[in-house]
Design an enzyme around this catalytic site. Structure first.
Site, PDB file in Angstrom:
ATOM      1  N   GLU A 264     -16.401 -51.288 -14.492  1.00  0.00           N
ATOM      2  CA  GLU A 264     -17.502 -52.080 -14.800  1.00  0.00           C
ATOM      3  C   GLU A 264     -18.595 -51.706 -15.615  1.00  0.00           C
ATOM      4  O   GLU A 264     -19.188 -52.320 -16.407  1.00  0.00           O
ATOM      5  CB  GLU A 264     -18.474 -51.804 -13.350  1.00  0.00           C
ATOM      6  CG  GLU A 264     -19.173 -52.866 -13.071  1.00  0.00           C
ATOM      7  CD  GLU A 264     -19.754 -53.093 -11.620  1.00  0.00           C
ATOM      8  OE1 GLU A 264     -20.754 -52.013 -11.465  1.00  0.00           O
ATOM      9  OE2 GLU A 264     -19.386 -53.724 -10.725  1.00  0.00           O
TER      10      GLU A 264
ATOM     11  N   LYS B  42     -19.701 -65.302  -7.827  1.00  0.00           N
ATOM     12  CA  LYS B  42     -20.974 -65.248  -6.956  1.00  0.00           C
ATOM     13  C   LYS B  42     -21.351 -66.828  -7.028  1.00  0.00           C
ATOM     14  O   LYS B  42     -21.686 -67.709  -6.296  1.00  0.00           O
ATOM     15  CB  LYS B  42     -21.993 -64.414  -7.186  1.00  0.00           C
ATOM     16  CG  LYS B  42     -21.675 -63.066  -6.712  1.00  0.00           C
ATOM     17  CD  LYS B  42     -23.009 -61.920  -6.643  1.00  0.00           C
ATOM     18  CE  LYS B  42     -22.389 -60.567  -6.693  1.00  0.00           C
ATOM     19  NZ  LYS B  42     -23.577 -59.732  -7.088  1.00  0.00           N
TER      20      LYS B  42
ATOM     21  N   HIS C 120       7.069 -42.156  -5.388  1.00  0.00           N
ATOM     22  CA  HIS C 120       8.185 -42.639  -4.657  1.00  0.00           C
ATOM     23  C   HIS C 120       7.862 -44.313  -4.597  1.00  0.00           C
ATOM     24  O   HIS C 120       8.642 -45.191  -3.767  1.00  0.00           O
ATOM     25  CB  HIS C 120       8.519 -42.220  -3.212  1.00  0.00           C
ATOM     26  CG  HIS C 120       8.941 -40.796  -3.319  1.00  0.00           C
ATOM     27  ND1 HIS C 120      10.091 -40.460  -2.945  1.00  0.00           N
ATOM     28  CD2 HIS C 120       8.246 -39.791  -3.525  1.00  0.00           C
ATOM     29  CE1 HIS C 120      10.336 -38.977  -3.008  1.00  0.00           C
ATOM     30  NE2 HIS C 120       9.023 -38.494  -3.092  1.00  0.00           N
TER      31      HIS C 120
END
Lengths: 433, 433
Positions: free
Chosen positions: A287, A423, A308
């Site tokens: 951010e 948003k 793995h």
């Protein structure tokens, strides 16, 4: 007091000493912007000296509220998203690691809510609380961020149904803006005890404010150790010399690697207790730096698990990444040792009597060597022990290094203009009046 | 039977129709290599028609063993690493999502062990089992892979101490090589019931063999639905036409994006139940493609959680990534609806009566639009419901697309030469005789 250390020997094959000389003045300039509070986003530097200017009255209020939560409830539901929960979640798992979140010895159980929009999770959480007494810490600067606000509606109703209006008020703790916003207004109207998110501390830098401290104190994490570690780091990382200050060395190394084509930084850990610390780190760096088309992509991996799965890629895939490895030196107390078997069919009797911690650290060492050979620069951050004090140092280390790194990259490390876009669309689709 | 669908409309701004024409013959050639079993690694194509050539006797044995585990134990410890646990873990969380691993209604609790070298985790796990009856499924091709072999030493001793040698034998189930290796030898010597990891199925493609099926059957997941879904996908994705076969469309789209500079694929989900599916996917793609200096870096994100941490980077950081979004269409039964509040201080009463699932899907839609606008190509995989049947399709979809994608990239999608490097160093440091 043992302190954390940055080992850059695993970057030496990839960065010539002259490159350090070339970048040093830029790093110093970036550090100056920060110290003199004259860089971009300088209104949000409250975290910088937070460890040494803590409001002791507020701290006492936090400890008292924590005490009250523990006496009134078996469960604490912390409601917040992003910077309003990641620091507390990271610290809780680091300082009090549990299997699947269940603390031993009847300690307060902490759940996080409002971190997404899964209805199933919320249903299961309500079921898991069952008939146990619970309290709520709602953490939101504005009080209107969708996920925590929705979750709070459910838990507020649940509290009011169970304890009545007056009883619920005594179990809701609000951490919010000093004077503005919906949550502050609600807290005042209802008489919730309220704590302050300082104006000059952004969410991702807020773990050492009431945002992180109240849930941690409630869970029994010693705040003095955590804050003492941060204060120690504050002193330690004031030095302006690039070669001596680990925050500047870290900022410089990752920027040097970025400039020569590395696109991804993988934060590697070898203990499950570090999982959420990596999530916190990803927000902090992602951010702060991911803007204006720039920035290292912050990823994380848990070894040896991911050796793995991602191991093949890391060893041998596209060479656009480097690793920063968190290395906890001191083993657990009462560590398990490998048992011998009579048949030794798996051929591991040569490890009988060794601790898993010892074996784990050889895996770390062997992996670093292999990845460096595979052309992956490796930075190593040595944590002398997994204590609150060391975690306090670590939080401050990453925060300060991040600010310098952002200035070095040429961005404002303290804003986040890009998070509004989704948003806006979402609220349009939801037909917000 | 509802089926999964790939929506590529979110890639249209980034890929011209002519690019599809240009790559189609290459995709078809890659698909041909696979169907005619003449590409690199063709000895490892056992997974390709696995859904339609299942050994029904083995399947019955798996179901019977599962039944026995449930009748003898309250807890199953599954010991395996990488491909030996990720498929089962992913399917378990998808089909039977729990809060912190605790199933409801007294169902068998499943723990995974041997997935890393944390002694603390092992200690906590042993404590969590406590006095409850437990069984062990040890999954390892060789029986000498360090992490599971060490964990097995602890749990074998615990079983032998608690139930005696004979009692322990009846609680240990080995999934291993048909004839070779330390675990096969041990199983024969001790008389453990043993299941087969086929020679021609690599670990990361093994979820629909006994590797995944035994733990899932024990947990009560209906294998017929899971395998039926995979069989359906097997039929559906035989079509060689690039424009009609979603496995080929997915392989093509990600390769087109890779060739024009995308370096990272982020697998995005909106429900916690998909967390381990993303981990499984990361191994599948990372290990299959990350070699010879090539391959997309496979990352994952959980929305809306990570929109509040990685969201800024994804919207506005370096433009070297694209997203593949998993979209579950059908909501949970008995979904929670948002309660109204009298004061409406958070301004969310306009959502009262809506389900979280509905709101979550508006977030998905809004985010896809925002990220596409931010120059992030978005692929969307629509899952009509979160059922075992759909999961069977999804497993097969990703496996087949991965093989084609690897051939298209010009690598052997079935080997993993890079994973040995760290092991060699580690064993040297551990002074293996």
């Amino acid at each position: 007091m043992p302190h954390i250390q940055l080992d850059l020997s695993g970057t030496e094959p990839f960065i010539r000493p002259e490159e350090w000389k070339a970048i040093a003045p830029q790093v110093e300039a970036a550090a100056q912007l920060l110290e003199q509070r004259c860089g971009l986003g300088a209104d949000f530097l409250g975290w910088l000296d937070l460890p040494v200017r803590l409001d002791s009255a507020e701290l006492q209020r936090i400890e008292a509220a924590a005490q009250r939560i523990r006496s009134q409830s078996e469960v604490l539901v912390v409601i917040g998203i992003g910077g309003s929960y990641l620091g507390a979640q990271a610290a809780l798992e680091f300082c009090r690691p549990t299997l699947r979140g269940k603390p031993s010895g009847g300690a307060l159980e902490v759940f996080f809510a409002g971190t997404h929009l899964s209805g199933l999770y919320l249903k299961q959480l309500i079921r898991a609380i069952g008939g146990r007494d619970f309290s709520v810490n709602i953490i939101s600067k504005s009080g209107t961020t969708l996920e925590p606000a929705l979750a709070f509606r459910f838990f507020r109703r649940l509290l009011e149904e169970r304890y009545g209006l007056a009883g619920a008020r005594e179990r809701i703790y609000a951490t919010t803006d000093r004077s503005r916003g919906a949550l502050r207004a609600l807290a005042e109207r209802q008489g919730y005890e309220a704590f302050v998110i300082p104006d000059d501390v952004g969410g991702r830098f807020s773990v050492l404010t009431a945002v992180g401290l109240l849930p941690l104190a409630a869970a029994g994490i010693p705040l003095d150790a955590l804050l003492g570690g941060a204060a120690k780091a504050y002193q330690r990382y004031r030095d302006g010399n690039v070669l001596q200050n680990d925050t500047l060395r870290y900022a410089a190394a990752r920027n040097l690697l970025y400039r020569k084509g590395k696109a991804i930084e993988v934060l590697v850990s070898y203990e499950p207790r570090l999982f959420y610390l990596a999530e916190w780190w990803k927000q902090l760096y992602g951010e702060s730096e991911g803007k204006d088309g720039k920035g290292l992509f912050p990823a994380s991996a848990q070894f040896t698990t991911d050796l793995h799965s991602l191991g093949q890629y890391l060893q041998d895939g596209r060479r656009h990444l480097f690793e920063t490895v968190l290395d906890i030196e001191t083993p657990e107390d009462g560590a398990l040792t490998v048992p011998a078997t009579e048949d030794d069919l798996d051929g591991l009797n040569y490890l009988a009597g060794k601790t898993l911690h010892y074996i784990n650290r050889q895996a770390l060492q062997g992996t670093m060597e292999a990845h460096i050979e595979g052309q992956v620069p490796n930075l190593r951050l040595i944590l002398p022990e997994a204590s609150p004090q060391v975690l306090g140092q670590l939080f401050y280390f990453f925060e300060k290094a991040c600010a310098v790194s952002g200035y070095l990259l040429g961005v404002n490390p303290f804003d986040q203009p890009g998070v509004e876009a989704y948003k806006k669309n979402m609220l349009r689709l939801l037909k917000q009046p």
